[in-house]
Write an enzyme that holds these catalytic residues in place. Structure first.
Site, mmCIF file in Angstrom:
data_model
loop_
_atom_site.group_PDB
_atom_site.id
_atom_site.type_symbol
_atom_site.label_atom_id
_atom_site.label_comp_id
_atom_site.label_asym_id
_atom_site.label_seq_id
_atom_site.Cartn_x
_atom_site.Cartn_y
_atom_site.Cartn_z
ATOM 1 C CB CYS A 14 2.377 77.845 17.686
ATOM 2 S SG CYS A 14 1.917 78.100 15.949
ATOM 3 C CB CYS A 17 -1.965 76.470 15.185
ATOM 4 S SG CYS A 17 -0.415 75.859 14.494
ATOM 5 C CG ASP A 502 14.187 47.329 2.372
ATOM 6 O OD1 ASP A 502 15.072 47.963 1.785
ATOM 7 O OD2 ASP A 502 14.262 46.992 3.570
ATOM 8 C CG ASP A 705 11.459 50.076 4.588
ATOM 9 O OD1 ASP A 705 12.359 50.829 4.199
ATOM 10 O OD2 ASP A 705 11.603 48.850 4.715
#
Length: 815
Positions: A14, A17, A502, A705
């Site tokens: 933007c 920035c 996991d 993950d």
């Protein structure tokens, strides 16, 4: 005088920035005319031509808007030792715009990260040339060329060594034969005479030095002149000093002090011959360190049988385009990533998984380039070509890992940068010490000791110690289906204390399957399963997909269903042949049927095992109970056992209910279970494990993950064979097998052990033998090291390091 600098900026979204970027640059002393363009995300500014751009780049980093960088890989010529590596690395790092530079002696490459706009690949190649090391952008060189280049180099050194040996042998016999056998010494004196013997030695040794040994002088003396000496400089000084002293003794003996007239032609000739022998073996060994890459490259066939009109014509694989159709005959390798459009066969995918396994392929299935077709013929359509193929991605990952600079290398780099100058200083100190304190003839002793110090020092071994082990270790890992995307994971993996896994898709297959059916009438079980599957065919629920897959596996035809109705949170019903079929949970059965006590007992038993249970009824009467579960991978239990045997703590992180997660953990022998964790909560769970136990490696499927893979000390992604470009992972397991975690840990541990062995040898060799060459043993034992023996020791020190690294190619994986 000022120069204009244009850089591409990251993270600008933007106008605010852009303003912050402008303020960051304007706050740097000497920066003027700042202009930030949000549209093309660039920043332009002016700075004094002699002022480095390091500070503006640091200001952008601090503001959170770093300049975009680009990776570049060079093939480097002329690297001979670790000092060369340090000098070229420093030359690159001194270039404004270079973020990082790493030069690899083992595969003679340089990997750089630079900021476009501040420098260019051409400018960096010119810097390498000016430093004395011609560079070629790696993408412009075919990877296959390396094996051929190293073989050509080895052949050249072999030819030069044999020529040198043929010229050296008479010199050695004339001089050393007389020392070993007095009768031989007297024979020479009575026949050709000692003066003629020296003349012959002079002629032959000169031919050695200015023939096969010329390369040491043409490369070493310019480096010495530019105050950046290398291994070639040491050889040139050592052999050249022995030859020069001997030439003076032969042609102008009056220049030397009384009693010091002696010749050392044999030392100069033997030095060159033995070092050429070492270079020959070294080039051969270097060629073998890249064997894994070469074998991967060799997996792709050169041609494919492509449909062109009504004919099938053989064309080069390089000419294939996406959408082309080709025929794959039995026993042929798949030329590129493709999908099957006709036919069926079995394909050997061991090059992906590291395991010899045949995978069934039918219409619609994908094929990976480099895999091997079985006995069937297939017609395929090209999906990916060139650098986009799975095989190319694998090769790129292995090359990236092989070029890595491990933390352990930092000390080596600091030492080797100053090693050659330090050796030259020690040699000068040795000569001076012998001239002052040595016995007569002191000049001869000083010369022998000084030359021995120059020759015995070996920065090559120190420079090769780490990169060769990394190259061979990461290559061996790739052969076993383990890709180290980040080379430093080879080292950090060794420090891991906890392996956190996991559950779904990692320890389990990630795909629910129908495991049990308890029906009222087993004889009509298939018929009733087809009815239930027909009702579930309209559902997107994973359990419904498991029922459908079970029906397909049994080859069942599904009947027509009418009046389909979904009851939210309970199940689904439909009419088949006038009968109402209801499928759902226990609460639904209270509305559409009543279950017998035996069914309820079976359901409770399956639920206690962590399985999902549901019922099916016909016109209000429960006819069957079904159990669905996500089955464990076949190797999960063995992998967990192997990790625990290696002293690692194993934990499981799962979003499932505690009962289900605990059931799976108990079956696998996992003591630490963190259940009912939302995806964002996995990072907190990981931090908790790290606080309690130490460094953590997380193993996930690489899909959901990504955040926790990035947070882990080592992120390990379970791949699917073709899904290798998992950006957040440090390590990718191509075979989708948890046992790959064990392989990764073992290879990491053995590679680091190999590196430490190499470094111990390289540093220990130099620390022990340089003082011996200087004459430290002479006062006590009256012993001096011959320059010839010094040359032999030096020649084989780097060969020892390479040979030790090559042992990793034969590493077996412990159960």
């Amino acid at each position: 005088m000022q120069k204009s600098v244009l850089v591409s900026i990251q993270n600008m979204t933007c106008g605010g920035c852009a303003a912050r970027v402008a303020r960051a640059l304007e706050g740097v002393s000497g920066v003027q005319d700042v202009a930030v363009n949000l549209a093309d995300e660039t920043a332009r500014f002016s700075i004094e031509i002699d002022q480095p751009v390091t500070k503006p780049m640091q200001a952008l980093d601090a503001a959170g808007y770093p300049a975009r960088s680009q990776d570049l890989r060079f093939r480097i010529s002329g690297l001979s030792c670790a000092s060369c590596v340090g000098r070229l690395q420093n030359a690159f790092n001194d270039v404004p715009g270079v973020v990082s530079a790493h030069v690899n002696l083992a595969d003679e490459s340089a990997t750089l990260q630079f900021i476009p706009g501040l420098t260019t690949p051409q400018a960096l190649a010119e810097i390498a040339m000016q430093t004395g090391f011609p560079a070629t952008i790696a993408d412009e060189v075919q990877p296959q060329d390396r094996a051929a280049e190293k073989q050509e180099e080895a052949d050249h050194h072999r030819r030069m060594m044999w020529i040198s040996a043929a010229l050296t042998l008479p010199v050695f016999l004339l001089e050393m034969g007389g020392h070993l056998l007095p009768a031989w010494h007297h024979l020479i004196g009575r026949t050709i005479g000692h003066q003629a013997s020296w003349v012959i030695q002079f002629v032959l040794t000169t031919a050695v030095l200015f023939g096969p040994g010329r390369q040491f002088f043409t490369k070493g003396l310019p480096a010495l002149w530019h105050r950046s000496p290398n291994m070639n400089s040491l050889v040139a000084l050592g052999a050249g000093s022995a030859w020069a002293f001997s030439t003076v003794a032969l042609l102008a003996p009056g220049v030397l002090p009384e009693g010091t007239r002696a010749v050392y032609f044999e030392a100069a000739a033997v030095i060159v011959t033995l070092i050429l022998l070492g270079r020959w073996f070294e080039a051969r060994a270097k060629g073998q360190t890249g064997a894994a890459i070469q074998s991967l490259i060799g997996l792709q066939p050169r041609t494919a049988l492509v449909a062109q009109g009504d004919d099938w014509n053989e064309v080069s694989v390089n000419d294939l385009r996406v959408g082309d159709k080709f025929m794959l005959k039995p026993g042929e390798r798949v030329p590129t990533d493709a999908s099957v459009i006709d036919g069926n066969s079995f394909v050997d995918e061991s090059m992906l998984t590291g395991e010899p396994m045949q995978v069934a392929k039918v219409t619609g299935d994908t094929l990976t380039g480099g895999t091997v077709n079985g006995h069937g013929s297939l017609v395929c359509e090209v999906l990916r070509v060139g650098h986009d193929t799975t095989l190319s991605q694998i090769i790129a990952m292995v090359q990236q890992a092989q070029s890595a600079r491990l933390p352990i290398q930092a000390l080596v780099d600091r030492v080797t940068l100053w090693f050659v100058p330090a050796v030259m200083g020690i040699a000068i100190l040795t000569v001076v010490t012998w001239l002052i304190f040595g016995p007569d003839p002191a000049l001869s002793y000083a010369l022998v000791s000084g030359v021995s110090v120059l020759i015995i020092a070996c920065p090559c071994a120190m420079g090769l110690a780490t990169p060769t082990s990394i190259m061979v270790g990461s290559g061996r890992a790739a052969e076993l289906g383990v890709l180290f995307r980040q080379g430093d994971a080879l080292q950090t993996m060794c420090d891991v204390k906890v392996i956190a896994l996991d559950k779904t898709g990692t320890l389990t297959m990630g795909k629910p399957m129908l495991t049990d059916i308890e029906s009222v009438d087993p004889a009509t079980e298939d018929h009733f399963l087809a009815q239930v599957a027909a009702v579930e065919a309209r559902s997107e629920h994973p359990i419904a997909q498991a029922i459908l897959q079970a029906a397909r596996d049994r080859g069942l035809d599904l009947p027509e269903v009418t009046s389909l109705e979904v009851i939210s949170g309970q199940g689904i019903t439909g009419i088949i042949d006038g009968q109402r079929i209801a499928v759902g949970n226990r609460s639904m059965m209270q509305q559409y049927g009543s279950a017998e006590n035996s069914f309820l007992t079976v359901a409770e038993e399956h639920s206690a095992k962590g399985k999902s249970v549901f019922f099916a009824s016909i016109d209000g009467r429960v006819a069957a109970v079904f159990a669905v579960s996500d089955p464990l991978r076949p190797t999960s239990a063995a992998a967990i056992s192997a990790l625990k045997a290696r002293g690692l703590r194993v934990a499981m992180i799962s979003g499932d209910g505690r009962a289900t997660a605990q059931t799976v953990a108990d079956g696998l022998g996992i003591e630490t279970v963190i259940a009912e964790v939302m995806p964002e909560g996995k990072i907190d769970a990981l931090k908790s494990l790290r606080t309690s136990y130490g460094s953590v490696a997380f193993v996930g499927d690489g899909i959901n993950d990504a955040p926790v893979l990035a947070e882990a000390d080592v992120g390990i992604a379970i791949g699917t064979g073709t899904d290798v470009a998992i950006e957040t992972a440090d390590v990718v397991l191509m075979g989708g097998d948890v046992m790959g975690v064990v392989h990764a840990f073992d290879l990491s541990r053995q590679t680091l052990r190999n590196i430490k062995q190499n470094l111990f040898w390289a540093f220990g060799y130099n620390a022990a033998l340089i003082p011996v060459a200087a004459g430290v043993l002479y006062p006590a034992l009256g012993m001096l090291l011959s320059p010839g023996l010094a040359a032999g020791a030096m020649a084989f020190s780097s060969v020892f390091v390479l040979g030790n690294a090559l042992r990793l190619r034969r590493v077996g994986i412990a159960p």
